[in-house]
Design an enzyme around this catalytic site. Structure first.
Site, short mmCIF file in Angstrom:
data_model
loop_
_atom_site.label_atom_id
_atom_site.label_comp_id
_atom_site.label_asym_id
_atom_site.label_seq_id
_atom_site.Cartn_x
_atom_site.Cartn_y
_atom_site.Cartn_z
N LYS A 81 -36.32 72.02 23.54
CA LYS A 81 -36.28 72.49 22.15
C LYS A 81 -35.13 73.48 21.98
CE LYS A 81 -39.49 74.43 18.67
NZ LYS A 81 -40.82 75.05 18.47
N SER A 156 -43.32 72.92 14.85
CA SER A 156 -41.88 72.87 14.78
C SER A 156 -41.18 72.16 15.94
CB SER A 156 -41.34 74.30 14.68
OG SER A 156 -41.67 75.04 15.84
N SER A 180 -46.99 74.71 17.33
CA SER A 180 -45.77 73.91 17.28
C SER A 180 -45.56 72.93 18.42
CB SER A 180 -44.55 74.82 17.20
OG SER A 180 -44.35 75.23 15.87
#
Ligand code: GLN
Length: 489
Positions: A81, A156, A180
């Site tokens: 990420k 996210s 997330s």
């Protein structure tokens, strides 16, 4: 390896690299090709790391050829990420203000995965700074769900989830402040684990809300999660909140009846699972109710005892979460002033106030601004007692309720999210609707507990649904054992 048949398990890749059936370079090349194809349909990545990944693969292959023992994740391609620093690679956090940021050092958890042989092949797209639940609030554009590209991948860590679900990589790193990792895992049909706060170092994670932020992992396979966690755990002097968690996840999984093919038909015998009554029923989509009920029934078939438990403060958790997370964000993001950190807008002669105002105005998106405003308000003199301090009281009550529930059961179960992946754009103008989807995941972050989302039982062709399981502090190994048992069943 043909693109049509991507490796589903990291440990299979590592085993093949270890015994010379394939090379790290071949695995990395294949993963880069798959990632490139997936990017076209999902926008899962902010950057592909071709050159860096190939160099790392060649170096590993050379060490193996020279007789070095293969590390546990030898040649396993991973996605990271883009809010976890990777040295020399753009780490934008999905935000305009960090659009050109290239960190000088690598986040501890990523460095440890690399030391274990894993090779980052891409930075994964996300909501800016991890603030969001759909991976649409990114300067790089929205992520699409590989299961149905008209729908969001969740957020996210939507890019990390799409990378795994779409078959580009068997394993991806995410962060989870309020869900997330787990919610995008649920929306894309993969496993997503956020261990107990402190289990994984936050050094090199671009901070959102430090008392809630924790690194997590996404994969198809519970054993892959265990092997990767073993590589990542252990106290890090660079994160004062990190704990000295022993690297025994894979060992405990191997020796647990849950992962033993010969354990008979009740590998979960003796396990007590509490169904958190406040999180079921009204407010959930019908397919979520059906799928989670089916998976809870499956746990019973595997020998677990499922009973209802109450967590009375659960309905208040979401409001407390958004106040606390925004308050901490308003403080963490103060560093982006256009001078010391972040893209600079304006000239020296304009003065510091003008430069900072212009830089922050241009560099923060709508959602990030909303959080900063909300958080600053909640902390401001005259309001702090009514908002932030009360939110902390609710946090304590949630934590106490969960602790009390664990007096009766070994694990708690909730839906991961009240709904399934929704069409792109459906909630971008309705932040409250977006926030409401986090009601069940924030429980674990508020209390610092480990939690996992496992794919629940949906009819063929239906959108994925996740069942969330929560463990008492440092009980994360148990989560993997249940995930392994479900996977096997
Ligand atoms: N959706 C939640 C938020 O926007 C959680 C995000 C996260 O876990 N990073 O705060």
């Amino acid at each position: 390896m043909p693109a049509a048949d991507p490796p589903r398990r990291a440990t299979d890749v590592a085993a093949a690299v270890a015994d010379g059936r394939t090379s790290a370079r071949a695995e990395v090349d294949a993963a880069l090709a798959r990632a490139d194809a997936l990017q076209a349909t999902t926008n899962a990545f902010t950057d592909l790391l071709g050159e860096r990944a190939r160099a790392a693969a060649d170096a590993l292959d050379a060490r193996l050829a020279a007789g070095e023992a293969a590390p546990p994740l030898a040649g396993v391609p991973i996605a990271v990420k883009a809010n976890l620093a990777v040295a020399g690679v753009r780490t934008s956090a999905g935000a305009a203000i960090l659009r050109d940021y290239v960190p000088p050092e690598t986040a501890t958890v990523v460095a440890r995965l690399e030391a274990a042989g894993a090779i980052p092949i891409a930075m994964a797209n996300l909501d800016a700074f991890g603030m969001g639940s759909s991976s649409e609030a990114s300067v790089h554009g929205p992520v699409r769900n590989p299961v149905d590209p008209a729908r969001v991948a969740g957020g996210s860590s939507g890019g990390s989830a799409a990378a795994v679900a779409g078959g580009a990589v068997p394993l991806a790193v995410g962060t989870d402040t309020g869900g997330s990792v787990r919610q995008p895992a649920a929306f894309t049909g993969v496993l997503g684990v956020k261990p107990t706060y402190g289990t994984l170092s936050r050094s090199g994670v671009i901070a959102y809300a430090s008392s809630l932020d924790q690194v997590g992992l996404l994969a198809h396979d519970a054993n892959d999660l265990a092997v990767a966690l073993d590589a990542m755990v252990g106290r890090d002097p660079r994160d004062a909140t990190s704990l000295d968690v022993p690297a025994v996840f894979a060992r405990d999984l191997r020796t647990s009846p849950a992962a033993d093919a010969g354990a008979g038909d009740a590998p979960l015998a003796g396990l007590r699972v509490g169904r958190v009554v406040e999180t079921f029923g009204e407010g959930n989509a019908a397919e979520v109710e059906a799928a989670t009920a089916a998976t809870l029934a499956r746990l019973e078939v595997l020998g677990a005892e499922v009973r209802d438990v109450a967590v009375p403060a659960a309905p208040a958790a979401l409001a407390a979460y958004y106040l606390i997370a925004s308050a901490e964000a308003s403080s963490n993001l103060a560093r982006y002033d256009g001078t010391i950190a972040g893209v600079r807008v304006g000239e020296d002669g304009d003065g510091q106030v003008a430069v900072t105002t212009a830089s922050r105005g241009a560099g923060f998106g709508r959602e990030v601004r909303r959080r900063i405003l909300m958080g600053t308000f909640a902390l401001s003199a005259g309001h702090v007692d009514a908002w932030y301090a009360r939110a902390l009281q609710v946090r304590r009550k949630v934590s106490d309720d969960l602790t009390a529930a664990f007096g009766h059961v070994d694990l708690l179960a909730t839906p991961t999210a009240p709904g399934v992946a929704y069409p792109l754009g459906a909630r971008v103008d309705d932040p409250l609707a977006m926030y409401l989807g986090d009601a069940d995941t924030v429980l674990a972050n508020l209390a610092g507990l480990g939690a996992i989302s496992v794919p629940a039982d949906v009819p063929g062709g239906a959108l994925p649904v996740g069942l969330q399981l929560l463990a008492p502090p440092l009980g994360d190994g148990r989560l993997l054992q249940v995930a392994a048992a479900l996977q096997r069943a």
